[in-house]
Motif scaffolding. Structure first.
Motif, PDB file in Angstrom:
ATOM      1  N   HIS A 285       0.867  -1.187   0.000  1.00 55.64           N
ATOM      2  CA  HIS A 285       0.000   0.000   0.000  1.00 55.64           C
ATOM      3  C   HIS A 285       0.896   1.227   0.000  1.00 55.64           C
TER       4      HIS A 285
ATOM      5  N   ASP B  29      -2.182   8.491  -9.947  1.00 57.60           N
ATOM      6  CA  ASP B  29      -3.393   7.951 -10.578  1.00 57.60           C
ATOM      7  C   ASP B  29      -3.017   6.939 -11.654  1.00 57.60           C
TER       8      ASP B  29
ATOM      9  N   ARG C 231      -1.607   3.725  -9.974  1.00 58.51           N
ATOM     10  CA  ARG C 231      -2.665   2.883  -9.409  1.00 58.51           C
ATOM     11  C   ARG C 231      -3.227   1.927 -10.452  1.00 58.51           C
TER      12      ARG C 231
ATOM     13  N   ILE D  30      -2.681  -2.094  -9.470  1.00 55.73           N
ATOM     14  CA  ILE D  30      -3.788  -2.567  -8.644  1.00 55.73           C
ATOM     15  C   ILE D  30      -4.022  -4.067  -8.816  1.00 55.73           C
TER      16      ILE D  30
ATOM     17  N   ASP E 226      -2.113  -1.238  -3.500  1.00 56.61           N
ATOM     18  CA  ASP E 226      -3.084  -0.145  -3.437  1.00 56.61           C
ATOM     19  C   ASP E 226      -2.360   1.204  -3.415  1.00 56.61           C
ATOM     20  N   VAL E 227      -2.994   2.221  -3.971  1.00 49.25           N
ATOM     21  CA  VAL E 227      -2.451   3.581  -3.975  1.00 49.25           C
ATOM     22  C   VAL E 227      -3.520   4.531  -3.435  1.00 49.25           C
ATOM     23  N   THR E 228      -3.167   5.288  -2.411  1.00 51.83           N
ATOM     24  CA  THR E 228      -4.086   6.241  -1.800  1.00 51.83           C
ATOM     25  C   THR E 228      -3.479   7.633  -1.823  1.00 51.83           C
TER      26      THR E 228
ATOM     27  N   GLU F  12      -9.250   5.391  -2.323  1.00 52.02           N
ATOM     28  CA  GLU F  12      -8.259   5.796  -3.324  1.00 52.02           C
ATOM     29  C   GLU F  12      -7.875   7.259  -3.182  1.00 52.02           C
TER      30      GLU F  12
END
Length: 264
Positions: free
Chosen positions: A135, A166, A169, A173, A178-180, A232
């Motif tokens: 993550h 963006d 991600r 994915i 995960d990318v936040t 996200e």
């Protein structure tokens, strides 16, 4: 339970949001790697954490030294065997008019906020992909969604982070990563005091809006449940959050409002 026994690497961990995240994650049972430039401040944060000190490592780094960050990433992975969650939290702000900001100061800000962040991410994500989980959390800003006076390079760096992460991600994915992106509003930290001016010198003043803002501890308490829920993009702010929504729906109205308000 999301953070328990996870190895969490936090950049910008010597103060502000990063320091508050360290304490909150420590209480949730995470194993921590604390990074920033100032070793003495990192050791202070470590000593303020509870529990087993062997579960907290200090790893000094400078995000402007992008050529060294791959080596820093290998060091981080060797400390506990892996990095499960990377909090890209290191960064600086700006207080300068766009036409007056010297290019060297703009480059320095972009080097820290953008290039340093993506260099560290590029070094750590392949290990996450290999293990099938990971993550990446990025501290952006509401300024990653709109711009105001005196923050041209800062807003540009945050907009750039949104574009890059963006895209990342979508690429990772399906490989378990995960990318936040996190968009804080005003938080009561020294980010304004440490902001750079047109010639790159320190602003050394507290912004009026930051004086009455939420504390880093309040911010961390709001943030961590949203990160563990797999969001996200996360917005945590006061009234300034409405600018994000106005930008989407009524951008001309937002521009009129921003031209009139006092910005510090």
């Amino acid at each position: 339970m999301y953070y328990e026994n996870k190895v969490v690497w936090i950049t910008g961990a010597s103060s502000g949001i990063g320091e508050a995240l360290a304490y909150a994650l420590n209480e949730k049972g995470a194993r921590l790697i604390l990074s920033a430039r100032r070793t003495d401040e990192l050791e202070r944060v470590k000593s303020n954490c509870k529990g087993d000190p062997d579960n907290i490592a200090v790893l000094p780094l400078d995000l402007t030294d992008t050529d060294l960050l791959a080596g820093n990433a290998k060091q981080a992975e060797s400390l506990f065997g892996s990095v499960d969650i990377l909090f890209n939290n290191g960064g600086i702000s700006q207080r300068a008019l766009a036409l007056e900001a010297e290019l060297d100061s703009v480059r320095r800000l972009m080097e820290i906020n953008f290039f340093g962040t993506i260099a560290l991410t590029k070094a750590i994500v392949p290990g996450m992909i290999e293990r099938g989980h990971g993550h990446v959390v990025v501290t952006s800003s509401v300024m990653g969604k709109f711009g105001t006076k005196y923050r041209s390079a800062y807003a540009a760096s945050k907009h750039a982070l949104h574009g890059w992460f963006d895209c990342l991600r979508q690429e990772v994915i399906d490989q378990g990563v995960d990318v936040t992106l996190v968009c804080p509003g005003y938080v009561k930290t020294d980010i304004t005091k440490n902001a750079i001016t047109a010639d790159g010198s320190k602003f050394d003043k507290m912004g009026s809006a930051h004086k009455e803002a939420m504390t880093p501890e309040q911010f961390a308490d709001k943030l961590l449940p949203k990160v563990s829920a797999g969001k996200e993009e996360i917005y945590i702010a006061g009234r300034e959050i409405w600018a994000v929504y106005l930008k989407r729906v009524f951008p001309s109205l937002l521009n009129k409002i921003l031209r009139r308000i006092k910005v510090t």
